[in-house]
Design a protein around this motif. Structure first.
Motif, PDB file in Angstrom:
ATOM      1  N   VAL A 173      44.552  -0.041  14.277  1.00  0.00           N
ATOM      2  CA  VAL A 173      45.033   1.312  14.001  1.00  0.00           C
ATOM      3  C   VAL A 173      45.809   1.811  15.206  1.00  0.00           C
ATOM      4  CG1 VAL A 173      42.910   2.387  14.878  1.00  0.00           C
ATOM      5  CG2 VAL A 173      44.296   3.602  13.177  1.00  0.00           C
ATOM      6  N   GLN A 174      46.743   2.696  14.963  1.00  0.00           N
ATOM      7  CA  GLN A 174      47.506   3.280  16.065  1.00  0.00           C
ATOM      8  C   GLN A 174      46.696   4.376  16.746  1.00  0.00           C
ATOM      9  OE1 GLN A 174      51.284   4.551  14.401  1.00  0.00           O
ATOM     10  NE2 GLN A 174      52.249   2.647  15.090  1.00  0.00           N
ATOM     11  N   ALA A 175      47.020   4.621  17.989  1.00  0.00           N
ATOM     12  CA  ALA A 175      46.364   5.695  18.726  1.00  0.00           C
ATOM     13  C   ALA A 175      46.507   7.003  17.961  1.00  0.00           C
ATOM     14  CB  ALA A 175      46.971   5.824  20.120  1.00  0.00           C
ATOM     15  N   GLY A 176      45.414   7.755  17.918  1.00  0.00           N
ATOM     16  CA  GLY A 176      45.381   8.992  17.170  1.00  0.00           C
ATOM     17  C   GLY A 176      44.890   8.838  15.753  1.00  0.00           C
ATOM     18  N   GLY A 177      44.770   7.602  15.310  1.00  0.00           N
ATOM     19  CA  GLY A 177      44.334   7.331  13.954  1.00  0.00           C
ATOM     20  C   GLY A 177      42.826   7.357  13.802  1.00  0.00           C
ATOM     21  N   SER A 178      42.374   6.997  12.602  1.00  0.00           N
ATOM     22  CA  SER A 178      40.948   7.043  12.271  1.00  0.00           C
ATOM     23  C   SER A 178      40.510   5.754  11.593  1.00  0.00           C
ATOM     24  CB  SER A 178      40.659   8.216  11.325  1.00  0.00           C
ATOM     25  OG  SER A 178      40.975   9.456  11.921  1.00  0.00           O
ATOM     26  N   GLY A 182      32.891  14.586  20.075  1.00  0.00           N
ATOM     27  CA  GLY A 182      34.008  15.346  19.535  1.00  0.00           C
ATOM     28  C   GLY A 182      34.997  14.506  18.758  1.00  0.00           C
ATOM     29  N   ARG A 183      34.884  13.177  18.866  1.00  0.00           N
ATOM     30  CA  ARG A 183      35.806  12.286  18.151  1.00  0.00           C
ATOM     31  C   ARG A 183      35.080  11.396  17.139  1.00  0.00           C
ATOM     32  NH1 ARG A 183      38.493   8.445  20.812  1.00  0.00           N
ATOM     33  NH2 ARG A 183      36.882   8.151  22.395  1.00  0.00           N
ATOM     34  N   PHE A 184      33.904  10.929  17.485  1.00  0.00           N
ATOM     35  CA  PHE A 184      33.132  10.032  16.621  1.00  0.00           C
ATOM     36  C   PHE A 184      31.935  10.774  16.036  1.00  0.00           C
ATOM     37  CE2 PHE A 184      34.196   5.719  18.854  1.00  0.00           C
ATOM     38  CZ  PHE A 184      35.551   6.031  18.781  1.00  0.00           C
ATOM     39  N   THR A 185      31.621  10.475  14.783  1.00  0.00           N
ATOM     40  CA  THR A 185      30.462  11.060  14.124  1.00  0.00           C
ATOM     41  C   THR A 185      29.649   9.963  13.465  1.00  0.00           C
ATOM     42  OG1 THR A 185      31.676  13.110  13.671  1.00  0.00           O
ATOM     43  CG2 THR A 185      29.660  12.716  12.416  1.00  0.00           C
ATOM     44  N   ILE A 186      28.368   9.938  13.766  1.00  0.00           N
ATOM     45  CA  ILE A 186      27.480   8.964  13.145  1.00  0.00           C
ATOM     46  C   ILE A 186      26.703   9.639  12.022  1.00  0.00           C
ATOM     47  CG2 ILE A 186      25.581   9.386  14.790  1.00  0.00           C
ATOM     48  CD1 ILE A 186      24.946   6.371  14.602  1.00  0.00           C
ATOM     49  N   SER A 187      26.501   8.916  10.947  1.00  0.00           N
ATOM     50  CA  SER A 187      25.705   9.433   9.825  1.00  0.00           C
ATOM     51  C   SER A 187      25.022   8.254   9.154  1.00  0.00           C
ATOM     52  CB  SER A 187      26.599  10.176   8.832  1.00  0.00           C
ATOM     53  OG  SER A 187      27.581   9.313   8.292  1.00  0.00           O
ATOM     54  N   MET A 239      35.334   7.449  13.105  1.00  0.00           N
ATOM     55  CA  MET A 239      36.029   7.482  14.388  1.00  0.00           C
ATOM     56  C   MET A 239      37.400   8.128  14.205  1.00  0.00           C
ATOM     57  SD  MET A 239      35.037   3.692  15.842  1.00  0.00           S
ATOM     58  CE  MET A 239      36.031   2.844  14.635  1.00  0.00           C
ATOM     59  N   ASN A 240      37.587   9.260  14.829  1.00  0.00           N
ATOM     60  CA  ASN A 240      38.847   9.989  14.769  1.00  0.00           C
ATOM     61  C   ASN A 240      39.493  10.038  16.151  1.00  0.00           C
ATOM     62  OD1 ASN A 240      38.302  10.592  12.035  1.00  0.00           O
ATOM     63  ND2 ASN A 240      37.206  12.465  12.611  1.00  0.00           N
ATOM     64  N   SER A 241      40.774  10.370  16.170  1.00  0.00           N
ATOM     65  CA  SER A 241      41.520  10.496  17.430  1.00  0.00           C
ATOM     66  C   SER A 241      41.307   9.274  18.311  1.00  0.00           C
ATOM     67  CB  SER A 241      41.091  11.767  18.170  1.00  0.00           C
ATOM     68  OG  SER A 241      41.293  12.915  17.380  1.00  0.00           O
ATOM     69  N   LEU A 242      41.458   8.121  17.724  1.00  0.00           N
ATOM     70  CA  LEU A 242      41.184   6.879  18.451  1.00  0.00           C
ATOM     71  C   LEU A 242      42.163   6.677  19.595  1.00  0.00           C
ATOM     72  CD1 LEU A 242      40.234   4.710  15.392  1.00  0.00           C
ATOM     73  CD2 LEU A 242      38.845   4.937  17.452  1.00  0.00           C
ATOM     74  N   LYS A 243      41.633   6.083  20.654  1.00  0.00           N
ATOM     75  CA  LYS A 243      42.414   5.809  21.858  1.00  0.00           C
ATOM     76  C   LYS A 243      42.421   4.306  22.117  1.00  0.00           C
ATOM     77  CE  LYS A 243      40.626  10.080  23.939  1.00  0.00           C
ATOM     78  NZ  LYS A 243      39.886  10.656  25.094  1.00  0.00           N
ATOM     79  N   PRO A 244      43.423   3.815  22.834  1.00  0.00           N
ATOM     80  CA  PRO A 244      43.432   2.377  23.149  1.00  0.00           C
ATOM     81  C   PRO A 244      42.157   1.917  23.849  1.00  0.00           C
ATOM     82  CG  PRO A 244      45.579   3.312  23.600  1.00  0.00           C
ATOM     83  CD  PRO A 244      44.673   4.471  23.249  1.00  0.00           C
ATOM     84  N   GLU A 245      41.546   2.787  24.635  1.00  0.00           N
ATOM     85  CA  GLU A 245      40.317   2.404  25.335  1.00  0.00           C
ATOM     86  C   GLU A 245      39.110   2.309  24.411  1.00  0.00           C
ATOM     87  OE1 GLU A 245      42.432   4.873  26.175  1.00  0.00           O
ATOM     88  OE2 GLU A 245      41.345   6.642  26.936  1.00  0.00           O
ATOM     89  N   GLY A 253      29.020  -7.814  14.489  1.00  0.00           N
ATOM     90  CA  GLY A 253      30.133  -7.071  15.072  1.00  0.00           C
ATOM     91  C   GLY A 253      31.370  -7.024  14.207  1.00  0.00           C
ATOM     92  N   THR A 254      32.153  -5.981  14.426  1.00  0.00           N
ATOM     93  CA  THR A 254      33.443  -5.836  13.749  1.00  0.00           C
ATOM     94  C   THR A 254      34.466  -5.375  14.784  1.00  0.00           C
ATOM     95  OG1 THR A 254      34.589  -4.803  11.874  1.00  0.00           O
ATOM     96  CG2 THR A 254      32.986  -3.443  13.014  1.00  0.00           C
ATOM     97  N   GLN A 255      35.642  -5.968  14.743  1.00  0.00           N
ATOM     98  CA  GLN A 255      36.663  -5.688  15.746  1.00  0.00           C
ATOM     99  C   GLN A 255      37.422  -4.411  15.417  1.00  0.00           C
ATOM    100  OE1 GLN A 255      37.647  -7.542  18.677  1.00  0.00           O
ATOM    101  NE2 GLN A 255      38.850  -5.673  19.030  1.00  0.00           N
ATOM    102  N   VAL A 256      37.554  -3.566  16.413  1.00  0.00           N
ATOM    103  CA  VAL A 256      38.392  -2.373  16.315  1.00  0.00           C
ATOM    104  C   VAL A 256      39.458  -2.483  17.398  1.00  0.00           C
ATOM    105  CG1 VAL A 256      38.491   0.127  16.616  1.00  0.00           C
ATOM    106  CG2 VAL A 256      36.595  -0.911  15.352  1.00  0.00           C
ATOM    107  N   THR A 257      40.708  -2.424  16.984  1.00  0.00           N
ATOM    108  CA  THR A 257      41.822  -2.504  17.926  1.00  0.00           C
ATOM    109  C   THR A 257      42.700  -1.270  17.749  1.00  0.00           C
ATOM    110  OG1 THR A 257      41.805  -4.920  17.828  1.00  0.00           O
ATOM    111  CG2 THR A 257      43.770  -3.864  18.741  1.00  0.00           C
TER     112      THR A 257
END
Length: 121
Positions: free
Chosen positions: A12-17, A65-70, A82-88, A114-118
């Motif tokens: 996903v691109q930065a800022g994505g979810s 403020g960006r991630f919410t677990i439920s 996961m919202n407002s994702l950053k490269p880090e 595990g699952t990869q998030v890029t």
């Protein structure tokens, strides 16, 4: 035994979810806390978020403020929105659960594969 299967990772691109899911299956009496950890290349695995079976949650400062677990106890599934994702945030995300089983009546920790998030900049 408890099997945890994660899904929902991807690019996903930065800022994505993205929304990660983790479903528990197998033979167990109960599942207590469920959570998410992540491990970036060359770094140690770190805590991301955790939720009790009563719904009390906490997150790492880096994702507040960006991630919410439920969780959906009926579906034995935990989610990580996961919202407002950053490269880090790029990492392999692992689900874990504390479950009471016949082999571990005091509760034991189980992990998904595990699952990869890029996140691209």
């Amino acid at each position: 035994q408890v099997q945890l299967v994660e899904s929902g990772g991807g690019l996903v691109q930065a800022g994505g979810s993205l929304r990660l899911s983790c479903a528990a299956s197998g033979s167990f009496f109960s599942i207590n806390d469920m959570g998410w950890y992540r491990q970036a290349p060359g770094k140690q695995r770190e805590f991301v978020a955790r939720i009790t079976n009563g719904g009390n949650a906490n997150q790492a400062d880096s994702v507040k403020g960006r991630f919410t677990i439920s969780r959906d106890n009926a579906k034995r599934t935990v989610y990580l929105q996961m919202n407002s994702l950053k490269p880090e945030d790029t990492a392999v995300y692992y689900c874990n659960a504390n479950a009471v089983t016949m082999e571990n009546l005091r509760g034991g920790m189980y992990w998904g594969s595990g699952t990869q998030v890029t996140v691209s900049s």
